[in-house]
Scaffold this active site. Structure first.
Site, short mmCIF file in Angstrom:
data_model
loop_
_atom_site.label_atom_id
_atom_site.label_comp_id
_atom_site.label_asym_id
_atom_site.label_seq_id
_atom_site.Cartn_x
_atom_site.Cartn_y
_atom_site.Cartn_z
N HIS A 148 -8.42 5.84 6.57
CA HIS A 148 -8.53 5.70 5.07
C HIS A 148 -9.72 4.82 4.58
CE1 HIS A 148 -6.57 1.55 4.85
NE2 HIS A 148 -6.62 1.83 6.17
N HIS A 208 -3.13 4.40 -3.86
CA HIS A 208 -3.88 4.48 -2.35
C HIS A 208 -3.37 5.57 -1.55
CE1 HIS A 208 -6.62 3.27 0.63
NE2 HIS A 208 -5.73 3.23 1.59
N CYS A 243 -10.72 6.15 -1.57
CA CYS A 243 -9.62 6.75 -0.79
C CYS A 243 -9.44 8.10 -1.07
CB CYS A 243 -8.27 6.14 -0.78
SG CYS A 243 -7.58 5.89 -2.46
#
Length: 138
Positions: free
Chosen positions: A108, A96, A45
């Site tokens: 993402h 994240h 990510c």
């Protein structure tokens, strides 16, 4: 003239379909990761967001917690294309990060076995409750 967030968003969207690779990604694109990502070329990510923002001339660290501190905090109602949106981690660092595209959608690199994708996070039963905030890199 295109603003930096727009440049970053276009770069990230251009990677849709690229495999997730733990520790993968650099300013030049997808790379082999580390640990469980060592045999996969792709992005984790924070690797995706550092790649995207590098195309706009902004250097970001390759760690979600560091990226959470690299820029100006942005209220949910003030999100703009390219802003970094963060999730999870409880009281610690977020776990994240995604890049905001508009209309409640982020791009993402979610997890091992998945690929870079667009996700509607604002009305997601998974992402909305763990939303931690947003940063506009500078």
């Amino acid at each position: 003239m295109t603003f930096k967030g727009g440049v970053a968003a276009v770069a990230a969207v251009g990677q849709v379909g690229t495999p997730f690779s733990w520790g993968g990604g650099s300013s030049t694109g997808p790379t082999k990761g580390i640990g469980r990502g060592a045999s996969t070329t792709g992005f984790d990510c924070s690797g995706l967001t550092l790649y995207a923002w590098s195309k706009a001339g902004v250097r970001l660290a390759h760690y979600t917690g560091s990226q959470f501190r690299q820029g100006r905090r942005i209220a949910l109602g003030d999100l703009r294309e390219g802003d970094l949106v963060f999730f999870g981690g409880g009281a610690g660092d977020p776990t994240h990060v995604g890049l905001y595209l508009g209309d409640g959608v982020m791009v993402h690199s979610p997890k091992t076995g998945d690929v870079v994708r667009k996700t509607r996070f604002l009305d997601s039963s998974y992402y909305r409750p763990i939303y931690r905030g947003a940063v506009r890199p500078g």
